[in-house]
Design a protein around this motif. Sequence first.
Motif, PDB file in Angstrom:
ATOM      1  N   ILE A  95      -1.701 -11.395  -1.664  1.00 14.60           N
ATOM      2  CA  ILE A  95      -2.830 -11.250  -1.376  1.00 14.60           C
ATOM      3  C   ILE A  95      -3.729 -12.263   0.358  1.00 14.60           C
ATOM      4  CG2 ILE A  95      -5.337 -10.686  -2.522  1.00 14.60           C
ATOM      5  CD1 ILE A  95      -3.716 -10.067  -4.771  1.00 14.60           C
ATOM      6  N   ASP A  96      -3.464 -13.417  -0.164  1.00 15.67           N
ATOM      7  CA  ASP A  96      -4.020 -14.274   0.961  1.00 15.67           C
ATOM      8  C   ASP A  96      -3.211 -14.639   2.097  1.00 15.67           C
ATOM      9  OD1 ASP A  96      -5.666 -15.283  -1.752  1.00 15.67           O
ATOM     10  OD2 ASP A  96      -3.978 -16.591  -2.189  1.00 15.67           O
ATOM     11  N   LEU A  97      -2.115 -14.434   2.132  1.00 12.36           N
ATOM     12  CA  LEU A  97      -1.511 -14.028   4.072  1.00 12.36           C
ATOM     13  C   LEU A  97      -2.338 -12.763   4.088  1.00 12.36           C
ATOM     14  CD1 LEU A  97       2.035 -14.940   2.820  1.00 12.36           C
ATOM     15  CD2 LEU A  97       0.736 -15.983   3.810  1.00 12.36           C
ATOM     16  N   GLY A  98      -2.719 -11.451   3.433  1.00 10.96           N
ATOM     17  CA  GLY A  98      -3.782 -10.589   4.747  1.00 10.96           C
ATOM     18  C   GLY A  98      -3.120  -9.506   3.602  1.00 10.96           C
ATOM     19  N   PHE A  99      -1.751  -8.651   3.229  1.00 11.66           N
ATOM     20  CA  PHE A  99      -1.624  -7.580   3.072  1.00 11.66           C
ATOM     21  C   PHE A  99      -2.540  -6.828   2.465  1.00 11.66           C
ATOM     22  CE2 PHE A  99       2.439  -9.707   2.638  1.00 11.66           C
ATOM     23  CZ  PHE A  99       3.919  -9.467   2.407  1.00 11.66           C
ATOM     24  N   GLY A 100      -2.199  -5.445   2.363  1.00  6.84           N
ATOM     25  CA  GLY A 100      -3.323  -4.767   2.092  1.00  6.84           C
ATOM     26  C   GLY A 100      -3.419  -4.041   1.282  1.00  6.84           C
ATOM     27  N   SER A 101      -2.091  -4.313   0.190  1.00  7.53           N
ATOM     28  CA  SER A 101      -2.217  -4.036  -0.735  1.00  7.53           C
ATOM     29  C   SER A 101      -0.948  -4.868  -2.108  1.00  7.53           C
ATOM     30  CB  SER A 101      -1.883  -2.286  -0.930  1.00  7.53           C
ATOM     31  OG  SER A 101      -0.473  -1.407   0.022  1.00  7.53           O
ATOM     32  N   VAL A 102      -0.744  -4.923  -2.695  1.00  7.24           N
ATOM     33  CA  VAL A 102       0.537  -5.554  -3.363  1.00  7.24           C
ATOM     34  C   VAL A 102       0.424  -4.879  -4.919  1.00  7.24           C
ATOM     35  CG1 VAL A 102      -0.570  -7.834  -3.016  1.00  7.24           C
ATOM     36  CG2 VAL A 102      -1.370  -6.975  -5.358  1.00  7.24           C
ATOM     37  N   MET A 103       1.575  -4.707  -5.276  1.00  8.65           N
ATOM     38  CA  MET A 103       1.444  -3.722  -6.183  1.00  8.65           C
ATOM     39  C   MET A 103       2.319  -5.018  -7.810  1.00  8.65           C
ATOM     40  SD  MET A 103       5.456  -1.981  -7.148  1.00  8.65           S
ATOM     41  CE  MET A 103       5.395  -1.106  -9.575  1.00  8.65           C
ATOM     42  N   TYR A 104       1.775  -4.794  -8.887  1.00  3.04           N
ATOM     43  CA  TYR A 104       2.111  -6.437  -9.598  1.00  3.04           C
ATOM     44  C   TYR A 104       2.544  -5.128 -11.055  1.00  3.04           C
ATOM     45  CZ  TYR A 104       2.301  -8.470 -14.008  1.00  3.04           C
ATOM     46  OH  TYR A 104       3.039  -9.526 -15.016  1.00  3.04           O
ATOM     47  N   ASP A 105       4.034  -5.411 -10.819  1.00  3.93           N
ATOM     48  CA  ASP A 105       4.821  -4.543 -12.008  1.00  3.93           C
ATOM     49  C   ASP A 105       4.992  -5.389 -13.583  1.00  3.93           C
ATOM     50  OD1 ASP A 105       6.809  -3.010 -13.132  1.00  3.93           O
ATOM     51  OD2 ASP A 105       7.994  -3.082 -11.586  1.00  3.93           O
ATOM     52  N   GLY A 106       3.650  -4.742 -14.311  1.00  5.89           N
ATOM     53  CA  GLY A 106       4.451  -4.916 -16.020  1.00  5.89           C
ATOM     54  C   GLY A 106       5.060  -4.022 -16.675  1.00  5.89           C
ATOM     55  N   ALA A 107       5.651  -3.417 -16.394  1.00 11.95           N
ATOM     56  CA  ALA A 107       6.114  -2.024 -16.742  1.00 11.95           C
ATOM     57  C   ALA A 107       6.895  -2.788 -17.971  1.00 11.95           C
ATOM     58  CB  ALA A 107       6.600  -0.829 -15.742  1.00 11.95           C
ATOM     59  N   LYS A 108       7.573  -3.690 -17.631  1.00 12.50           N
ATOM     60  CA  LYS A 108       7.866  -4.114 -18.804  1.00 12.50           C
ATOM     61  C   LYS A 108       7.768  -4.730 -20.007  1.00 12.50           C
ATOM     62  CE  LYS A 108      12.417  -5.679 -15.879  1.00 12.50           C
ATOM     63  NZ  LYS A 108      12.909  -6.633 -15.476  1.00 12.50           N
ATOM     64  N   LEU A 109       5.625  -5.186 -19.545  1.00 17.00           N
ATOM     65  CA  LEU A 109       5.860  -5.824 -20.542  1.00 17.00           C
ATOM     66  C   LEU A 109       4.965  -4.859 -22.247  1.00 17.00           C
ATOM     67  CD1 LEU A 109       3.906  -8.099 -18.406  1.00 17.00           C
ATOM     68  CD2 LEU A 109       5.743  -9.153 -19.459  1.00 17.00           C
ATOM     69  N   PRO A 110       4.138  -5.422 -22.999  1.00 20.16           N
ATOM     70  CA  PRO A 110       3.564  -5.034 -23.512  1.00 20.16           C
ATOM     71  C   PRO A 110       2.924  -4.251 -22.937  1.00 20.16           C
ATOM     72  CG  PRO A 110       4.568  -6.360 -24.770  1.00 20.16           C
ATOM     73  CD  PRO A 110       4.650  -6.638 -23.451  1.00 20.16           C
TER      74      PRO A 110
END
Length: 284
Positions: A95-110
């Motif tokens: 995000i800080d580098l200037g990406f237009g979007s990010v995917m946070y993948d927490g699917a393994k978590l409760p």
Amino acid sequence: MTLAPTQRLLDEAVAARRGIGAFNVLHLETAEALVAAAEQTGLPVVLQLSENCVRFHGGLEPIARATLAVADASSAEVAVHLDHAEDAELALRAIDLGFGSVMYDGAKLPFEQNVATTRRVVAHAAASDVLVEAELGEIGGKDGAHAPGVRTDPDEAARFVDATGVGALAVAVGSSHAMTERVAAIDLDLISRLRDAVPVPLVLHGSSGVSDDLIVAGIRSGLVKVNVSTHLNAQFTAAIRDYLEANPTAVDSRKYLAAGRDAIAREAARLLELFGSAGKDPNG
């Protein structure tokens, strides 16, 4: 042309009822090929860097800055996205580098832990108008961690989107990562129910294993962002093999990398047009 915000590209795709291609960058040649495809077709594209790609290059900044530069120099509409980051700190750095979007993948978590960490990423992204994609319902073939047959529940998806404020949701509907044959069957009825249940664009991961016709049907059922990596990697590798077989004395890597790059550009252009065609009346 400056970098395109992923949010705008997704909004435009939703309005036109078409899909948008989101293709993974492995190295500079991939980024160049994908941008060439977007320029050739006049269609937008999302360039994706995965956590695995970052690990391969030894860190985020070198490959990220190269990809951002290729995208920024293009005449096409190009967004840059961080794909499948299980490390929330990596998402914050992108995000800080200037990406237009990010995917946070927490699917393994409760569920509740996934919500809490995703909300943290969303809060950081909001200050920069960056879209956050998340995943709910495990997608098969991800390093053996996701059980086959798992599907995203529409009611749970609605609760998750409401609780996190994410701008896009990757859903498990029958596709699987890293497939080299296009034989996966995606659940069109479930896609339609998910579309009706959540107010954000749906993302299909593992699209390399899904046939052209079924991807188009999936877009018409509600998919918006269609991720492709393995299928394009196969095009790249096959072209290099062919070049080296035809030129056994070749030593200049630029020659065979160019063959691979051209192969990706051709297939990526075809896919962009295929995904874009989903918004057209099949009977028109």
